[in-house]
Design a protein around this motif. Sequence first.
Motif, PDB file in Angstrom:
ATOM      1  N   CYS A 471       0.851  -1.201   0.000  1.00  0.00           N
ATOM      2  CA  CYS A 471       0.000   0.000   0.000  1.00  0.00           C
ATOM      3  C   CYS A 471       0.884   1.248   0.000  1.00  0.00           C
ATOM      4  O   CYS A 471       1.888   1.318   0.717  1.00  0.00           O
ATOM      5  N   CYS A 491      -1.239  -3.697   4.418  1.00  0.00           N
ATOM      6  CA  CYS A 491      -2.567  -4.225   4.112  1.00  0.00           C
ATOM      7  C   CYS A 491      -2.862  -3.945   2.652  1.00  0.00           C
ATOM      8  O   CYS A 491      -2.304  -3.022   2.054  1.00  0.00           O
ATOM      9  N   TYR A 493      -5.760  -3.627  -0.739  1.00  0.00           N
ATOM     10  CA  TYR A 493      -7.098  -3.119  -0.993  1.00  0.00           C
ATOM     11  C   TYR A 493      -8.123  -4.261  -1.053  1.00  0.00           C
ATOM     12  O   TYR A 493      -8.984  -4.367  -0.196  1.00  0.00           O
ATOM     13  N   MET A 498     -11.210   1.168   2.637  1.00  0.00           N
ATOM     14  CA  MET A 498     -10.120   1.890   3.289  1.00  0.00           C
ATOM     15  C   MET A 498     -10.443   3.379   3.326  1.00  0.00           C
ATOM     16  O   MET A 498     -11.156   3.909   2.466  1.00  0.00           O
ATOM     17  N   ILE A 509      -4.856   5.167   8.762  1.00  0.00           N
ATOM     18  CA  ILE A 509      -5.557   4.462   7.691  1.00  0.00           C
ATOM     19  C   ILE A 509      -6.470   3.421   8.316  1.00  0.00           C
ATOM     20  O   ILE A 509      -6.028   2.586   9.112  1.00  0.00           O
ATOM     21  N   TYR A 511      -8.912   0.234   7.890  1.00  0.00           N
ATOM     22  CA  TYR A 511      -9.003  -0.935   7.013  1.00  0.00           C
ATOM     23  C   TYR A 511     -10.152  -1.801   7.500  1.00  0.00           C
ATOM     24  O   TYR A 511     -10.065  -2.457   8.542  1.00  0.00           O
TER      25      TYR A 511
END
Length: 602
Positions: A471, A491, A493, A498, A509, A511
């Motif tokens: 990422c 992590c 997508y 996200m 961020i 998730y």
Amino acid sequence: MNFSLRWPRLPFYERVSYGLGYCTVRKEYKVVRLFSNPEPEAGDDDPNHDISPARAEVFVLDSTSGYWRPSAGNPHLCSVKKKDPAVFLNGYLHFLCVDGGIATFNVSDETFGSLLPPPPGFEGVASVLTELDACLCLCNGEPDSDDPINVCVLRDYKEARWEKLCCMDRTAWPESERTLLDSLWIAPIGTYYSGCRQKIMFGTGSCIVFTVDPDGGDPEILFTPDDTIVGSCDDDYEPACVLLEESLVPMGGVTIEDMICSSLSTEAWFDILKWLPTRSVVEMRLVCREWRAISMTDSFINSHVIHANLKRSPRIKLIVDPRVGTYMDLEEGTGEYSGLSLRNNLVYSQPCHGLNVGSCQFWDFVCNPAISYCKPIEFDDNDGAFFAGRIGLGYNSEICKHVMVHITYKTKNLETRHYELQCKMKYVDDGYEWDPINPPPRPVAGIPPNFVNGKIYWMVDPNIGPVSAGCEVIAFNVETEEFEVLQGPPCTYGSRHMAILELQGTVCISYSDQNRNTVDLWMMKDDGIWLMEYHIVFDKLTEEAAPLAVDPTDGRILLNTGWSLSYYDPRTAAFETIYTMAFPDIKFCPIVCHESLLYPLN
């Protein structure tokens, strides 16, 4: 129910005219402003419409008051022309009204009066009021047309005797002069004698100065900005050039900022008011002129947005219609009004020093929900495509200005992974001028960006451009105006949701994994290392569940599931639902905002 009128709103007038006069009795300069509004049912340019009561305020230069106060006398029922300055002559300020009349203001005793109307032929025609040869002068005629321009002067002030000075027939001018002097604003600015003949000097909205003979003839160009280092000037509807007087009179005026520094009591009230909620400050403006003046200074507004939000639970509003600045407090969003918050394709940022930015389908806006303020954002390169990450909002603390960054895709091919970005930026209060800047070195994902500690952060789109193993994040430094690529958390997508946001002053961020019913919150530390600070487990997770803010009073995390708002306590792993949508098949739009008095682009 009109939600926008639940508490006092900032005063707003469509027509405001200013004037500067000198009081010979008290030996002081006075700045006067006259406010007026047309009735809601009437057209703004209709001179025969009903007129609402006008207001007048006075600011005395070199006084210790340092703020505007009401005039001693009340103005007559009149409606001044937009932005046209008043003319000071014979101890009076003269305001040109929409209906062609002239309202007068005695600078010494602050009383209002009026002059007899000008001669026939001046009614219902665009007019400009000025001073010419120590007389009040009225110039009328549509500037950017072939209509003649008439100039008359008030020779006898007491008897109101007007004298027609000249009539310019521009159709008789040579084509080159007609083209050069075609302007949105034309008015006389002075007279002089050349030999034995009088000449009238005119200015234009494009800063060109020319003279004409009162008896007719071709114009003579005296000055054009093309002949200077300034170059050509854009044409305008407002006065662009005036004559100056040689003078040693110093510029005076005690500002409220000076008062705050010199008065212990004013400084104390400044420090008290800056901690209050926005609604309380607006209501306090009605208490006295001193508090109103303090709360409307730039220094107070910038201080208030910082102090009023320290150690305060997140301020939540429900978006009803951002196009007209309609928002509801959370406690109002129940029952029959809940469904009003539905907005398809609506995205918005977290608060950034008192403002939010958002997009609603093809419409972008900057807003301050705390005072029901919203202003559309105009672009010169809008591609017409809805793209959640196309506009970012930041704040440059060095110059105390908000900055917007607009990103568009000129080309985008998912099969070949080829793309081309275009990027521009502007300061929020700088009108409509966008400056092109180098685009980011990575494609930007359709996820709303957010501002944290001097930088605006976007997620990188992994579906186009260079293939990356992990990422990635794009950061724009609002001071250096440069982009950089940062490594994101470990992590991917996939089918997960996200979001990038600011939590506790840190880039975060979110998730969301709907298959596992979990939300992981990754925070970037000072060394660029990402750590998972929170792992939240739900009984059932909606597709777009994401955190909105952290309550600084107790550390609880505010979560939006699309149909409800809940607080999650990391210490006990307990949830507290504070709002549930009345209609489960309709999403609502909560927005976290700051306590703020900011009112840009007004």
